[in-house]
Design a protein around this motif. Structure first.
Motif, PDB file in Angstrom:
ATOM      1  N   LEU A  77       1.023  -1.291  -0.082  1.00  0.00           N
ATOM      2  CA  LEU A  77      -0.201   0.020   0.026  1.00  0.00           C
ATOM      3  C   LEU A  77       0.905   1.322   0.201  1.00  0.00           C
ATOM      4  CD1 LEU A  77      -2.739  -1.058   2.452  1.00  0.00           C
ATOM      5  CD2 LEU A  77      -2.941  -0.743   0.111  1.00  0.00           C
ATOM      6  N   TYR A  78       2.129   1.080   0.909  1.00  0.00           N
ATOM      7  CA  TYR A  78       3.092   2.476   0.761  1.00  0.00           C
ATOM      8  C   TYR A  78       3.641   2.621  -0.588  1.00  0.00           C
ATOM      9  CZ  TYR A  78       7.220   5.053   1.940  1.00  0.00           C
ATOM     10  OH  TYR A  78       8.192   6.029   1.952  1.00  0.00           O
ATOM     11  N   ASN A  79       3.781   1.570  -1.048  1.00  0.00           N
ATOM     12  CA  ASN A  79       4.461   1.496  -2.510  1.00  0.00           C
ATOM     13  C   ASN A  79       3.592   2.169  -3.517  1.00  0.00           C
ATOM     14  OD1 ASN A  79       7.004   0.737  -1.662  1.00  0.00           O
ATOM     15  ND2 ASN A  79       6.616  -1.339  -2.090  1.00  0.00           N
ATOM     16  N   VAL A  80       2.252   1.815  -3.341  1.00  0.00           N
ATOM     17  CA  VAL A  80       1.260   2.489  -4.441  1.00  0.00           C
ATOM     18  C   VAL A  80       1.193   3.885  -4.179  1.00  0.00           C
ATOM     19  CG1 VAL A  80      -1.116   2.337  -5.029  1.00  0.00           C
ATOM     20  CG2 VAL A  80      -0.072   0.202  -4.435  1.00  0.00           C
ATOM     21  N   ARG A  81       1.228   4.401  -2.809  1.00  0.00           N
ATOM     22  CA  ARG A  81       1.067   5.757  -2.473  1.00  0.00           C
ATOM     23  C   ARG A  81       2.222   6.540  -2.913  1.00  0.00           C
ATOM     24  NH1 ARG A  81      -2.214   6.815   2.050  1.00  0.00           N
ATOM     25  NH2 ARG A  81      -1.459   9.168   1.747  1.00  0.00           N
ATOM     26  N   THR A  82       3.388   5.883  -2.768  1.00  0.00           N
ATOM     27  CA  THR A  82       4.741   6.563  -3.286  1.00  0.00           C
ATOM     28  C   THR A  82       5.244   5.995  -4.688  1.00  0.00           C
ATOM     29  OG1 THR A  82       5.933   4.862  -1.870  1.00  0.00           O
ATOM     30  CG2 THR A  82       5.596   6.975  -0.914  1.00  0.00           C
ATOM     31  N   HIS A  83       4.362   5.528  -5.587  1.00  0.00           N
ATOM     32  CA  HIS A  83       4.653   5.194  -6.795  1.00  0.00           C
ATOM     33  C   HIS A  83       5.236   6.256  -7.669  1.00  0.00           C
ATOM     34  CE1 HIS A  83       4.211   3.960 -11.110  1.00  0.00           C
ATOM     35  NE2 HIS A  83       4.347   2.984 -10.886  1.00  0.00           N
ATOM     36  N   GLU A  84       6.112   6.278  -8.391  1.00  0.00           N
ATOM     37  CA  GLU A  84       6.715   7.319  -9.369  1.00  0.00           C
ATOM     38  C   GLU A  84       5.712   8.384  -9.714  1.00  0.00           C
ATOM     39  OE1 GLU A  84      10.441   7.882 -12.004  1.00  0.00           O
ATOM     40  OE2 GLU A  84       9.634   5.860 -11.956  1.00  0.00           O
ATOM     41  N   SER A  85       4.483   7.789 -10.485  1.00  0.00           N
ATOM     42  CA  SER A  85       3.639   8.802 -10.782  1.00  0.00           C
ATOM     43  C   SER A  85       2.873   9.567  -9.701  1.00  0.00           C
ATOM     44  CB  SER A  85       2.642   7.895 -11.778  1.00  0.00           C
ATOM     45  OG  SER A  85       2.054   6.838 -10.831  1.00  0.00           O
ATOM     46  N   ASN A  86       2.666   8.930  -8.532  1.00  0.00           N
ATOM     47  CA  ASN A  86       2.113   9.804  -7.706  1.00  0.00           C
ATOM     48  C   ASN A  86       2.886  10.844  -7.061  1.00  0.00           C
ATOM     49  OD1 ASN A  86      -0.328   8.320  -7.641  1.00  0.00           O
ATOM     50  ND2 ASN A  86       0.436   6.696  -6.315  1.00  0.00           N
ATOM     51  N   ILE A  87       4.316  10.497  -7.070  1.00  0.00           N
ATOM     52  CA  ILE A  87       5.203  11.497  -6.394  1.00  0.00           C
ATOM     53  C   ILE A  87       5.287  12.598  -7.530  1.00  0.00           C
ATOM     54  CG2 ILE A  87       7.574  11.796  -5.940  1.00  0.00           C
ATOM     55  CD1 ILE A  87       7.924   9.166  -4.605  1.00  0.00           C
ATOM     56  N   ARG A  88       5.348  12.235  -8.894  1.00  0.00           N
ATOM     57  CA  ARG A  88       5.450  13.403  -9.929  1.00  0.00           C
ATOM     58  C   ARG A  88       4.273  14.152  -9.811  1.00  0.00           C
ATOM     59  NH1 ARG A  88       5.262  10.444 -13.711  1.00  0.00           N
ATOM     60  NH2 ARG A  88       7.452  10.318 -14.433  1.00  0.00           N
ATOM     61  N   ARG A  89       2.967  13.512  -9.641  1.00  0.00           N
ATOM     62  CA  ARG A  89       1.810  14.500  -9.273  1.00  0.00           C
ATOM     63  C   ARG A  89       1.915  15.404  -8.061  1.00  0.00           C
ATOM     64  NH1 ARG A  89      -1.293  10.499  -9.147  1.00  0.00           N
ATOM     65  NH2 ARG A  89      -1.604  10.132 -11.074  1.00  0.00           N
ATOM     66  N   THR A  90       2.537  14.881  -6.747  1.00  0.00           N
ATOM     67  CA  THR A  90       2.431  15.787  -5.814  1.00  0.00           C
ATOM     68  C   THR A  90       3.750  16.917  -6.028  1.00  0.00           C
ATOM     69  OG1 THR A  90       2.255  13.705  -4.334  1.00  0.00           O
ATOM     70  CG2 THR A  90       3.493  15.734  -3.594  1.00  0.00           C
ATOM     71  N   LEU A  91       4.878  16.569  -6.773  1.00  0.00           N
ATOM     72  CA  LEU A  91       5.559  17.729  -7.193  1.00  0.00           C
ATOM     73  C   LEU A  91       5.063  18.720  -7.955  1.00  0.00           C
ATOM     74  CD1 LEU A  91       8.885  15.575  -7.398  1.00  0.00           C
ATOM     75  CD2 LEU A  91       8.265  16.810  -5.490  1.00  0.00           C
ATOM     76  N   GLN A  92       4.493  18.170  -9.145  1.00  0.00           N
ATOM     77  CA  GLN A  92       3.807  19.146  -9.996  1.00  0.00           C
ATOM     78  C   GLN A  92       2.699  19.897  -9.558  1.00  0.00           C
ATOM     79  OE1 GLN A  92       3.297  16.586 -13.357  1.00  0.00           O
ATOM     80  NE2 GLN A  92       5.155  16.645 -14.035  1.00  0.00           N
ATOM     81  N   LYS A  93       1.763  19.289  -8.596  1.00  0.00           N
ATOM     82  CA  LYS A  93       0.796  20.031  -8.104  1.00  0.00           C
ATOM     83  C   LYS A  93       0.693  20.619  -6.910  1.00  0.00           C
ATOM     84  CE  LYS A  93      -3.047  17.335 -10.728  1.00  0.00           C
ATOM     85  NZ  LYS A  93      -4.094  16.481 -10.438  1.00  0.00           N
ATOM     86  N   THR A  94       1.578  20.340  -6.080  1.00  0.00           N
ATOM     87  CA  THR A  94       1.693  20.965  -4.745  1.00  0.00           C
ATOM     88  C   THR A  94       2.992  21.583  -4.431  1.00  0.00           C
ATOM     89  OG1 THR A  94       0.331  19.242  -4.070  1.00  0.00           O
ATOM     90  CG2 THR A  94       1.331  20.498  -2.404  1.00  0.00           C
ATOM     91  N   TYR A  95       4.093  20.715  -4.788  1.00  0.00           N
ATOM     92  CA  TYR A  95       5.521  21.443  -4.344  1.00  0.00           C
ATOM     93  C   TYR A  95       6.160  22.433  -5.360  1.00  0.00           C
ATOM     94  CZ  TYR A  95       6.450  17.795  -1.202  1.00  0.00           C
ATOM     95  OH  TYR A  95       6.466  17.012   0.289  1.00  0.00           O
ATOM     96  N   PHE A  96       5.730  22.462  -6.546  1.00  0.00           N
ATOM     97  CA  PHE A  96       5.738  23.528  -7.627  1.00  0.00           C
ATOM     98  C   PHE A  96       4.591  24.167  -8.161  1.00  0.00           C
ATOM     99  CE2 PHE A  96       9.954  21.324  -7.196  1.00  0.00           C
ATOM    100  CZ  PHE A  96      10.841  22.230  -8.081  1.00  0.00           C
ATOM    101  N   SER A  97       4.811  25.206  -8.820  1.00  0.00           N
ATOM    102  CA  SER A  97       3.270  25.915  -9.182  1.00  0.00           C
ATOM    103  C   SER A  97       3.577  25.804 -10.767  1.00  0.00           C
ATOM    104  CB  SER A  97       3.374  27.369  -8.637  1.00  0.00           C
ATOM    105  OG  SER A  97       4.407  28.173  -9.448  1.00  0.00           O
ATOM    106  N   ARG A  98       4.835  25.581 -11.239  1.00  0.00           N
ATOM    107  CA  ARG A  98       4.903  25.505 -12.513  1.00  0.00           C
ATOM    108  C   ARG A  98       5.513  23.870 -12.921  1.00  0.00           C
ATOM    109  NH1 ARG A  98       8.760  30.622 -13.096  1.00  0.00           N
ATOM    110  NH2 ARG A  98       9.143  29.777 -11.169  1.00  0.00           N
ATOM    111  N   PRO A  99       4.565  23.176 -13.227  1.00  0.00           N
ATOM    112  CA  PRO A  99       4.938  21.792 -13.496  1.00  0.00           C
ATOM    113  C   PRO A  99       6.221  21.087 -14.279  1.00  0.00           C
ATOM    114  CG  PRO A  99       2.610  22.142 -13.352  1.00  0.00           C
ATOM    115  CD  PRO A  99       3.184  23.401 -13.572  1.00  0.00           C
ATOM    116  N   GLN A 100       6.303  22.235 -15.349  1.00  0.00           N
ATOM    117  CA  GLN A 100       7.472  22.027 -16.611  1.00  0.00           C
ATOM    118  C   GLN A 100       9.038  22.199 -15.788  1.00  0.00           C
ATOM    119  OE1 GLN A 100       5.453  24.637 -16.264  1.00  0.00           O
ATOM    120  NE2 GLN A 100       6.389  26.576 -16.727  1.00  0.00           N
ATOM    121  N   LEU A 101       8.905  22.679 -14.610  1.00  0.00           N
ATOM    122  CA  LEU A 101      10.098  22.943 -13.756  1.00  0.00           C
ATOM    123  C   LEU A 101      10.536  21.710 -12.865  1.00  0.00           C
ATOM    124  CD1 LEU A 101       9.787  26.606 -12.624  1.00  0.00           C
ATOM    125  CD2 LEU A 101      11.011  25.826 -14.730  1.00  0.00           C
ATOM    126  N   VAL A 102       9.746  20.782 -12.751  1.00  0.00           N
ATOM    127  CA  VAL A 102      10.175  19.466 -11.982  1.00  0.00           C
ATOM    128  C   VAL A 102      11.120  18.827 -12.979  1.00  0.00           C
ATOM    129  CG1 VAL A 102       9.211  17.546 -10.973  1.00  0.00           C
ATOM    130  CG2 VAL A 102       7.955  19.560 -10.725  1.00  0.00           C
TER     131      VAL A 102
END
Length: 318
Positions: free
Chosen positions: A190-215
């Motif tokens: 379950l943890y690995n699903v939550r921290t799947h690469e695609s989910n981390i990318r989504r977190t970075l692009q939607k929350t950690y950055f305001s401009r997704p292209q900079l990730v």
């Protein structure tokens, strides 16, 4: 009937074995690029586990504390440290349960991090530092200072959440989520699903950055690697966060603070102005500032802008 039962247990064992192999494969491949391991640092051997930290530069001490999240680590400061070390002795730390630090099987509480911060400052830094936090890490910095009035020189909080978000307490539903994540095989899955690469990318692009292209791909790899170091035992921290064990009301501590509290909010974050105002209303000595074109981690997205704001608040040694 007995044959059906045997088939059931055989299929269950095969499924568990397959999931276990998938978990191990994820752990192995996540660390292959060794992005975090290439950074030199030291370990503080704390009573609850070894804590990775770095020390650079010279001047008054400045401690940088990342977001409390098992995908996060002191990597989030990589674009700011070189700029700060010209004027400060800069410390970065991987919190217990994160990055290169140990990830023991225990219940992670807010008070645990209050203890860690207090002990690290006493045992490693040895004098009162200015502290900079990201996101929810403001909570244990404020509470540590409230319990030890001579601990910190100041607190700069980057994008802290609303104070009300820390008022949650464990309940039956959150306790079930915690228990599931802590299970040996299915919990890791379950943890690995939550921290799947695609989910981390989504977190970075939607929350950690305001401009997704900079990730960048390197950033994504660093966060993915951090989440899976230590055989994905970051799940224990995630379980405690989901269980609300890392929450603790901070309103009273903010009101009683006797050191400067500087709030830096990214305008793109939800309710940024209202959140900053709520801290200022709690304590008239709180100062606020805003930064544009940035998400949760302006230190990665717009480090120069953030540095200019920090310089308004912090004393520099030359």
């Amino acid at each position: 009937m007995k044959k059906n039962i045997r088939h059931f247990f055989l299929l269950t064992a095969l499924a568990a074995g397959t999931i276990h192999l998938v978990n191990r494969f994820i752990d192995m491949t996540a660390e292959m690029k060794n992005i975090l391991k290439t950074e030199s640092g030291s370990y503080y051997h704390w009573k609850n586990g070894s804590i990775f930290y770095t020390k650079r530069g010279s001047g008054s001490p400045l401690l940088l504390i990342h977001e409390l999240n098992p995908i996060s680590s002191s990597y989030e400061w990589c674009r700011l440290v070189k700029k700060l070390e010209k004027h400060y002795t800069v410390y970065t730390i991987d919190l217990l349960g994160c990055g290169r630090s140990d990830k023991p099987y225990l219940t992670y509480t807010n008070y645990l991090y209050v203890q860690l911060l207090t002990d690290f400052i006493h045992d490693v830094i040895g004098e009162r530092p200015d502290v900079v936090t990201t996101g929810n890490s403001i909570s244990f910095a404020v509470l540590a200072q409230n319990m030890n009035p001579n601990l910190l020189a100041s607190i700069t909080a980057i994008n802290p959440p609303a104070m009300s978000s820390f008022d949650r307490t464990p309940d039956k539903y959150s306790s079930v989520k915690k228990t599931l994540l802590e299970l040996p095989i299915i919990g890791t899955f379950l943890y690995n699903v939550r921290t799947h690469e695609s989910n981390i990318r989504r977190t970075l692009q939607k929350t950690y950055f305001s401009r997704p292209q900079l990730v960048s791909s390197k950033m994504l790899d660093a966060y993915y690697e951090a989440s899976h170091m230590g055989k994905s035992h970051g799940k224990y921290l995630m379980a405690s966060i989901e269980g609300h064990y890392t929450d603790n009301a901070i309103g009273h501590a903010v009101k009683k603070l006797t050191v400067p509290l500087y709030i830096i909010e990214s305008r793109s974050m939800t309710d940024a102005v209202a959140i900053a105002d709520s801290y200022a209303h709690k304590n008239a000595a709180v100062e606020t500032a805003y930064i544009s074109n940035a998400g949760l981690t302006p230190q990665l997205e717009v480090p120069d802008k953030l540095l200019n704001i920090m310089r308004m608040f912090l004393h520099e040694d030359h």
